[in-house]
Design a protein around this motif. Structure first.
Motif, PDB file in Angstrom:
ATOM      1  N   TYR A 197      35.684  21.807 -92.666  1.00 20.46           N
ATOM      2  CA  TYR A 197      35.800  22.733 -91.538  1.00 20.46           C
ATOM      3  C   TYR A 197      36.218  24.109 -92.048  1.00 20.46           C
ATOM      4  CZ  TYR A 197      34.963  19.219 -88.019  1.00 20.46           C
ATOM      5  OH  TYR A 197      34.357  18.282 -87.230  1.00 20.46           O
ATOM      6  N   GLU A 198      35.536  25.125 -91.552  1.00 18.39           N
ATOM      7  CA  GLU A 198      35.759  26.494 -91.984  1.00 18.39           C
ATOM      8  C   GLU A 198      36.046  27.368 -90.756  1.00 18.39           C
ATOM      9  OE1 GLU A 198      32.155  27.456 -93.998  1.00 18.39           O
ATOM     10  OE2 GLU A 198      32.426  25.923 -95.559  1.00 18.39           O
ATOM     11  N   THR A 199      36.939  28.332 -90.924  1.00 16.34           N
ATOM     12  CA  THR A 199      37.321  29.219 -89.824  1.00 16.34           C
ATOM     13  C   THR A 199      36.437  30.454 -89.805  1.00 16.34           C
ATOM     14  OG1 THR A 199      39.619  28.481 -89.982  1.00 16.34           O
ATOM     15  CG2 THR A 199      39.202  30.526 -88.797  1.00 16.34           C
ATOM     16  N   VAL A 200      35.943  30.789 -88.612  1.00 19.60           N
ATOM     17  CA  VAL A 200      35.094  31.967 -88.433  1.00 19.60           C
ATOM     18  C   VAL A 200      35.742  32.857 -87.368  1.00 19.60           C
ATOM     19  CG1 VAL A 200      32.817  32.811 -87.762  1.00 19.60           C
ATOM     20  CG2 VAL A 200      33.026  30.636 -89.000  1.00 19.60           C
ATOM     21  N   GLY A 201      35.980  34.118 -87.716  1.00 22.32           N
ATOM     22  CA  GLY A 201      36.532  35.060 -86.748  1.00 22.32           C
ATOM     23  C   GLY A 201      35.470  35.530 -85.773  1.00 22.32           C
ATOM     24  N   LEU A 202      35.887  35.822 -84.545  1.00 18.17           N
ATOM     25  CA  LEU A 202      34.948  36.248 -83.512  1.00 18.17           C
ATOM     26  C   LEU A 202      34.903  37.770 -83.422  1.00 18.17           C
ATOM     27  CD1 LEU A 202      35.907  33.754 -80.648  1.00 18.17           C
ATOM     28  CD2 LEU A 202      34.056  33.527 -82.331  1.00 18.17           C
ATOM     29  N   THR A 203      33.707  38.329 -83.455  1.00 15.52           N
ATOM     30  CA  THR A 203      33.545  39.747 -83.153  1.00 15.52           C
ATOM     31  C   THR A 203      33.757  39.955 -81.654  1.00 15.52           C
ATOM     32  OG1 THR A 203      31.176  39.536 -82.745  1.00 15.52           O
ATOM     33  CG2 THR A 203      31.863  39.987 -85.020  1.00 15.52           C
ATOM     34  N   ARG A 204      33.840  41.209 -81.239  1.00 18.28           N
ATOM     35  CA  ARG A 204      34.059  41.486 -79.810  1.00 18.28           C
ATOM     36  C   ARG A 204      32.939  40.896 -78.951  1.00 18.28           C
ATOM     37  NH1 ARG A 204      35.734  46.491 -81.969  1.00 18.28           N
ATOM     38  NH2 ARG A 204      33.627  47.333 -81.680  1.00 18.28           N
ATOM     39  N   ASP A 205      31.689  41.080 -79.397  1.00 18.75           N
ATOM     40  CA  ASP A 205      30.569  40.569 -78.599  1.00 18.75           C
ATOM     41  C   ASP A 205      30.548  39.047 -78.574  1.00 18.75           C
ATOM     42  OD1 ASP A 205      29.754  43.101 -77.970  1.00 18.75           O
ATOM     43  OD2 ASP A 205      28.152  43.196 -79.467  1.00 18.75           O
ATOM     44  N   ALA A 206      30.899  38.422 -79.692  1.00 19.34           N
ATOM     45  CA  ALA A 206      30.936  36.957 -79.731  1.00 19.34           C
ATOM     46  C   ALA A 206      32.049  36.431 -78.828  1.00 19.34           C
ATOM     47  CB  ALA A 206      31.132  36.473 -81.165  1.00 19.34           C
ATOM     48  N   GLN A 207      33.205  37.080 -78.880  1.00 20.92           N
ATOM     49  CA  GLN A 207      34.322  36.691 -78.013  1.00 20.92           C
ATOM     50  C   GLN A 207      33.927  36.808 -76.547  1.00 20.92           C
ATOM     51  OE1 GLN A 207      37.765  36.136 -79.124  1.00 20.92           O
ATOM     52  NE2 GLN A 207      38.620  35.908 -77.074  1.00 20.92           N
ATOM     53  N   ASP A 208      33.289  37.914 -76.194  1.00 24.24           N
ATOM     54  CA  ASP A 208      32.879  38.145 -74.810  1.00 24.24           C
ATOM     55  C   ASP A 208      31.863  37.093 -74.353  1.00 24.24           C
ATOM     56  OD1 ASP A 208      32.591  40.002 -72.375  1.00 24.24           O
ATOM     57  OD2 ASP A 208      30.527  39.847 -73.094  1.00 24.24           O
ATOM     58  N   ALA A 209      30.895  36.792 -75.205  1.00 27.42           N
ATOM     59  CA  ALA A 209      29.871  35.798 -74.845  1.00 27.42           C
ATOM     60  C   ALA A 209      30.489  34.427 -74.619  1.00 27.42           C
ATOM     61  CB  ALA A 209      28.809  35.731 -75.948  1.00 27.42           C
ATOM     62  N   LEU A 210      31.437  34.045 -75.465  1.00 24.50           N
ATOM     63  CA  LEU A 210      32.074  32.737 -75.331  1.00 24.50           C
ATOM     64  C   LEU A 210      32.957  32.684 -74.080  1.00 24.50           C
ATOM     65  CD1 LEU A 210      32.949  32.029 -79.066  1.00 24.50           C
ATOM     66  CD2 LEU A 210      31.391  30.692 -77.631  1.00 24.50           C
ATOM     67  N   GLU A 211      33.657  33.762 -73.800  1.00 28.86           N
ATOM     68  CA  GLU A 211      34.499  33.777 -72.600  1.00 28.86           C
ATOM     69  C   GLU A 211      33.640  33.647 -71.341  1.00 28.86           C
ATOM     70  OE1 GLU A 211      36.701  37.380 -72.981  1.00 28.86           O
ATOM     71  OE2 GLU A 211      38.263  36.479 -74.253  1.00 28.86           O
ATOM     72  N   ARG A 212      32.509  34.333 -71.310  1.00 25.17           N
ATOM     73  CA  ARG A 212      31.608  34.249 -70.156  1.00 25.17           C
ATOM     74  C   ARG A 212      31.037  32.840 -70.019  1.00 25.17           C
ATOM     75  NH1 ARG A 212      29.546  39.334 -68.214  1.00 25.17           N
ATOM     76  NH2 ARG A 212      30.512  41.093 -69.316  1.00 25.17           N
ATOM     77  N   LEU A 213      30.630  32.263 -71.136  1.00 28.68           N
ATOM     78  CA  LEU A 213      30.077  30.907 -71.093  1.00 28.68           C
ATOM     79  C   LEU A 213      31.137  29.915 -70.627  1.00 28.68           C
ATOM     80  CD1 LEU A 213      27.700  28.979 -71.664  1.00 28.68           C
ATOM     81  CD2 LEU A 213      28.587  28.747 -74.005  1.00 28.68           C
ATOM     82  N   HIS A 214      32.359  30.098 -71.100  1.00 24.39           N
ATOM     83  CA  HIS A 214      33.448  29.193 -70.709  1.00 24.39           C
ATOM     84  C   HIS A 214      33.700  29.256 -69.210  1.00 24.39           C
ATOM     85  CE1 HIS A 214      37.579  27.561 -70.485  1.00 24.39           C
ATOM     86  NE2 HIS A 214      37.221  26.853 -71.548  1.00 24.39           N
ATOM     87  N   ARG A 215      33.654  30.465 -68.654  1.00 23.60           N
ATOM     88  CA  ARG A 215      33.885  30.610 -67.209  1.00 23.60           C
ATOM     89  C   ARG A 215      32.783  29.936 -66.399  1.00 23.60           C
ATOM     90  NH1 ARG A 215      35.685  35.913 -68.556  1.00 23.60           N
ATOM     91  NH2 ARG A 215      33.639  36.789 -68.009  1.00 23.60           N
ATOM     92  N   ILE A 216      31.540  30.149 -66.812  1.00 19.90           N
ATOM     93  CA  ILE A 216      30.433  29.598 -66.028  1.00 19.90           C
ATOM     94  C   ILE A 216      30.302  28.096 -66.230  1.00 19.90           C
ATOM     95  CG2 ILE A 216      28.620  29.926 -67.762  1.00 19.90           C
ATOM     96  CD1 ILE A 216      28.224  30.658 -64.025  1.00 19.90           C
ATOM     97  N   GLN A 217      30.674  27.627 -67.430  1.00 17.80           N
ATOM     98  CA  GLN A 217      30.523  26.198 -67.730  1.00 17.80           C
ATOM     99  C   GLN A 217      31.712  25.382 -67.258  1.00 17.80           C
ATOM    100  OE1 GLN A 217      30.349  24.243 -71.929  1.00 17.80           O
ATOM    101  NE2 GLN A 217      28.285  25.043 -71.572  1.00 17.80           N
ATOM    102  N   ASP A 218      32.912  25.965 -67.362  1.00 22.07           N
ATOM    103  CA  ASP A 218      34.149  25.292 -66.949  1.00 22.07           C
ATOM    104  C   ASP A 218      34.217  23.872 -67.527  1.00 22.07           C
ATOM    105  OD1 ASP A 218      36.574  24.875 -65.724  1.00 22.07           O
ATOM    106  OD2 ASP A 218      35.696  24.241 -63.821  1.00 22.07           O
ATOM    107  N   PRO A 219      34.271  23.751 -68.859  1.00 22.90           N
ATOM    108  CA  PRO A 219      34.235  22.420 -69.485  1.00 22.90           C
ATOM    109  C   PRO A 219      35.449  21.574 -69.091  1.00 22.90           C
ATOM    110  CG  PRO A 219      34.860  24.105 -71.081  1.00 22.90           C
ATOM    111  CD  PRO A 219      34.429  24.826 -69.843  1.00 22.90           C
ATOM    112  N   PRO A 220      35.228  20.322 -68.677  1.00 18.31           N
ATOM    113  CA  PRO A 220      36.340  19.481 -68.229  1.00 18.31           C
ATOM    114  C   PRO A 220      37.141  18.854 -69.368  1.00 18.31           C
ATOM    115  CG  PRO A 220      34.281  18.312 -67.990  1.00 18.31           C
ATOM    116  CD  PRO A 220      33.926  19.688 -68.440  1.00 18.31           C
ATOM    117  N   THR A 221      36.647  18.952 -70.595  1.00 21.90           N
ATOM    118  CA  THR A 221      37.328  18.332 -71.725  1.00 21.90           C
ATOM    119  C   THR A 221      37.040  19.122 -72.989  1.00 21.90           C
ATOM    120  OG1 THR A 221      37.427  16.334 -73.109  1.00 21.90           O
ATOM    121  CG2 THR A 221      35.358  16.776 -71.987  1.00 21.90           C
ATOM    122  N   ALA A 222      37.934  19.035 -73.967  1.00 19.08           N
ATOM    123  CA  ALA A 222      37.763  19.772 -75.227  1.00 19.08           C
ATOM    124  C   ALA A 222      36.567  19.277 -76.018  1.00 19.08           C
ATOM    125  CB  ALA A 222      39.031  19.656 -76.075  1.00 19.08           C
TER     126      ALA A 222
END
Length: 349
Positions: A197-222
């Motif tokens: 497993y390797e750590t990848v930092g998020l750019t601003r656009d990547a962070q924004d895209a993931l936050e938007r996807l998380h809101r619309i998807q609302d995952p019930p579990t990790a």
């Protein structure tokens, strides 16, 4: 036996650092195929693995010459197993075993996303989300956000397709899950080419895209995948595996998955490629070369080239998670050669 070989004796022109990853990947492949001991290997197994290497070459993950180098490492390892008394003959040392290997030539026309292609694909992914929201296209909004996030993560972070999507031939690669994403600290964890497993930092656009996807998807579990499959039968299988009972045909399978917190499978690497093919065609992006769509690895190569051309070779190494700066230099040797030529011109002026 792989660890014993790496510790005791190395051949085929490789060091422990260069050989460990391809040999470990081969060992994991064998385990996934139910092969636990080297004396169970036959030529057909090596031929099938050659096909895996060929597939990786077609995907753009490795060059044809690299695929053949990896196979030579495996052949040298199995020769060691013969000398160590674990095998009678080397199953990789046959014409049949090498049947499906790609042509052993360096790849000089590896695709990379041109800046205007990258810009158009990102614009179209945004436009597609807006059309889905306005219901002017027959695409669910969540799927449009999913596909947009795929494009953004590829373009911004240079992730490999195998790090984003599920590989049906590798049980360790089940696709990126929300538990791998740390939005609070702006990073995510991927199961890298090193099989660690390797750590990848998020750019601003990547962070924004993931936050938007998380809101619309609302995952019930990790364990919920970032890019869940649209394949209904796979969701039925996931519920049956989790509960022991298969829901009746016609069940609102997505609701059942959410209510029972049963994560559906991630889309596969092939499904990810099909999404990019669709988006490339719909965005009417002009292409050169043999590829008929913007391939996942092309985004990774483009990110590295952009950083390397600007003189940030060490940043390119970090962004691409290369094990050494030499790997980065080798990957962009064509750019380095151009820089040398420009320097000569400047000296002579």
């Amino acid at each position: 036996m792989v660890e014993r070989y790496l510790t005791k004796k190395l051949e085929a022109g490789g060091s422990r650092a260069t050989m460990q990853s391809p040999l470990t990947a081969f060992a994991m492949y064998c385990e996934n195929q139910g092969i636990e001991r080297v004396d169970e290997l036959i030529a057909d197994d090596l031929r099938d693995y050659g096909l895996e290497l060929r597939s990786a070459s077609i995907d753009g993950d490795i060059a044809g010459s690299t695929a053949n180098t990896y196979f030579r490492y495996i052949r040298a390892f199995l020769s060691f197993c013969v000398r160590d008394g674990k095998l009678d003959t080397n199953p990789a040392d046959t014409e049949a075993a090498e049947e499906f290997l790609p042509e052993d030539t360096p790849t000089r026309d590896t695709q990379f996303w041109e800046p205007d292609q990258r810009k158009r694909l990102l614009e179209y992914a945004d436009e597609r989300v807006r059309m889905a929201r306005d219901e002017t296209i027959d695409t669910p909004l969540e799927r449009a956000y999913r596909d947009r996030t795929i494009v953004v993560l590829l373009a911004e972070l240079g992730l490999r397709g195998a790090e984003l999507f599920r590989d049906p031939n590798d049980d360790a690669r089940d696709g990126l899950q929300w538990g791998d994403v740390d939005l609070a600290n702006g990073r995510l964890e991927v199961f890298g080419k090193s099989r660690e497993y390797e750590t990848v930092g998020l750019t601003r656009d990547a962070q924004d895209a993931l936050e938007r996807l998380h809101r619309i998807q609302d995952p019930p579990t990790a364990e919920w995948p970032l890019f869940p499959t649209d394949h209904a039968a796979s969701k039925y299988d996931a519920i049956e595996m989790a509960t022991g009972e298969r829901p009746p045909t016609g069940t609102d399978i997505d609701t059942v998955c959410r209510e029972q917190r049963i994560a559906p499978p991630s889309i596969t690497k092939e499904a990810g490629r099909q999404i990019l093919k669709q988006l490339t065609a719909e965005a009417r992006i002009g292409l050169t070369g043999d590829a008929d769509y913007l391939q996942p690895h092309g985004a990774r190569r483009a990110l590295g080239a952009e950083l390397y051309e600007q003189g940030h070779s060490e940043l390119a190494q970090s962004a691409l998670r290369h094990s050494s700066i030499e790997t980065t230099h080798e990957a962009y040797s064509d750019i380095k050669a151009e820089d040398v030529a420009k320097s000569i011109d400047e000296v002579r002026e």
